[in-house]
Design a protein around this motif. Structure first.
Motif, mmCIF file in Angstrom:
data_model
loop_
_atom_site.group_PDB
_atom_site.id
_atom_site.type_symbol
_atom_site.label_atom_id
_atom_site.label_comp_id
_atom_site.label_asym_id
_atom_site.label_seq_id
_atom_site.Cartn_x
_atom_site.Cartn_y
_atom_site.Cartn_z
ATOM 1 N N ARG A 23 0.885 -1.156 0.011
ATOM 2 C CA ARG A 23 -0.021 -0.002 -0.007
ATOM 3 C C ARG A 23 0.670 1.386 0.155
ATOM 4 O O ARG A 23 1.803 1.399 0.765
ATOM 5 N N PRO A 24 0.789 2.010 -1.086
ATOM 6 C CA PRO A 24 1.517 3.141 -1.405
ATOM 7 C C PRO A 24 1.754 4.115 -0.003
ATOM 8 O O PRO A 24 2.524 4.683 0.370
ATOM 9 N N ALA A 25 0.512 4.329 0.831
ATOM 10 C CA ALA A 25 0.507 5.007 1.911
ATOM 11 C C ALA A 25 1.276 4.655 3.319
ATOM 12 O O ALA A 25 1.643 5.061 4.169
ATOM 13 N N HIS A 26 1.773 3.259 3.002
ATOM 14 C CA HIS A 26 2.253 2.724 4.107
ATOM 15 C C HIS A 26 3.496 2.010 3.914
ATOM 16 O O HIS A 26 4.283 1.395 4.735
ATOM 17 N N ARG A 27 4.192 2.338 2.928
ATOM 18 C CA ARG A 27 5.499 1.889 2.155
ATOM 19 C C ARG A 27 6.660 2.062 3.045
ATOM 20 O O ARG A 27 7.552 1.110 3.253
ATOM 21 N N ASN A 28 6.483 3.230 3.601
ATOM 22 C CA ASN A 28 7.889 3.597 4.522
ATOM 23 C C ASN A 28 7.509 3.064 5.814
ATOM 24 O O ASN A 28 8.451 3.513 6.792
ATOM 25 N N ALA A 29 6.442 2.271 6.242
ATOM 26 C CA ALA A 29 6.205 1.886 7.747
ATOM 27 C C ALA A 29 5.561 0.559 7.686
ATOM 28 O O ALA A 29 4.510 0.477 8.274
ATOM 29 N N ALA A 30 5.769 -0.301 6.706
ATOM 30 C CA ALA A 30 4.849 -1.366 6.259
ATOM 31 C C ALA A 30 4.980 -2.572 7.412
ATOM 32 O O ALA A 30 4.189 -3.281 7.667
ATOM 33 N N VAL A 31 6.125 -2.538 8.283
ATOM 34 C CA VAL A 31 6.488 -3.419 9.144
ATOM 35 C C VAL A 31 6.717 -2.796 10.423
ATOM 36 O O VAL A 31 7.310 -1.726 10.681
ATOM 37 N N THR A 32 5.909 -3.483 11.591
ATOM 38 C CA THR A 32 6.124 -3.080 12.863
ATOM 39 C C THR A 32 6.868 -4.057 13.928
ATOM 40 O O THR A 32 6.412 -5.127 13.830
ATOM 41 N N ILE A 33 7.625 -3.436 14.511
ATOM 42 C CA ILE A 33 8.630 -4.196 15.362
ATOM 43 C C ILE A 33 8.363 -3.913 16.980
ATOM 44 O O ILE A 33 8.456 -2.603 17.038
ATOM 45 N N MET A 34 8.190 -4.735 17.751
ATOM 46 C CA MET A 34 7.966 -4.368 19.176
ATOM 47 C C MET A 34 8.676 -5.211 20.096
ATOM 48 O O MET A 34 8.767 -6.201 19.702
#
Length: 165
Positions: free
Chosen positions: A53-64
């Motif tokens: 998704r273009p809107a999420h490409r810079n933050a597509a994966v979240t790590i915790m």
């Protein structure tokens, strides 16, 4: 380089925490946790709601980091993708990191904090949103293709904050 453990992986095909938290999560599978995920450069996790998704490409994966969560909470409550034990991932904003679960390293650009939202008070419990401030994980861009699996992994900061460690 540090030894860490990948405790949980979550690939969520639908955005279940949308709308008003008071209305509760949207229906979906009871458990979207998986034992293996495919990572694609610049796109995210195959099958995830933010994949390509273009809107999420810079933050597509979240790590915790697991130490940020109460003992009875997991990735289904936070909607993060990768839960690690053994690293303070929240201190890595601005860094390039590498995570190798045995199939080769996958590098991520750690772009920004994953800020907790009001849903945390619903899914984890009252006060969770405030308690997770500064500890809600990080949003990342995958820099190469690869695979992550549950279990032991090698974590390395390649560039940026604390790259010498």
């Amino acid at each position: 380089m540090a030894q860490v453990e990948v405790l949980q992986l979550l690939v969520s095909p639908a955005h279940r925490l949308a709308g008003r938290p008071s209305e509760g999560p949207s229906p979906g599978p009871s458990d979207e946790r998986v034992t293996r995920v495919e990572v694609r450069r610049g796109l995210g996790l195959v099958g995830d709601r933010y994949y390509a998704r273009p809107a999420h490409r810079n933050a597509a994966v979240t790590i915790m980091a697991s130490q940020s969560l109460p003992a009875d909470a997991d990735l289904r409550h936070t909607r993060r993708n990768i839960l690690l034990r053994g690293v303070d991932i929240d201190s890595c904003v601005g860094a390039t990191i590498s995570l190798d679960c045995g199939a080769g390293p996958v590098e991520f650009a750690v772009k920004r904090p994953a800020r907790p939202c009001a849903w945390m008070d619903v899914t984890i419990g009252p006060g969770a949103q405030r308690a997770l401030r500064g500890r809600g994980g990080v949003r990342c861009t995958p820099l190469n293709d690869g695979v992550h699996t549950l279990g032991p992994a090698t974590f390395r900061i390649m560039a940026g904050p604390d790259a010498a460690s």
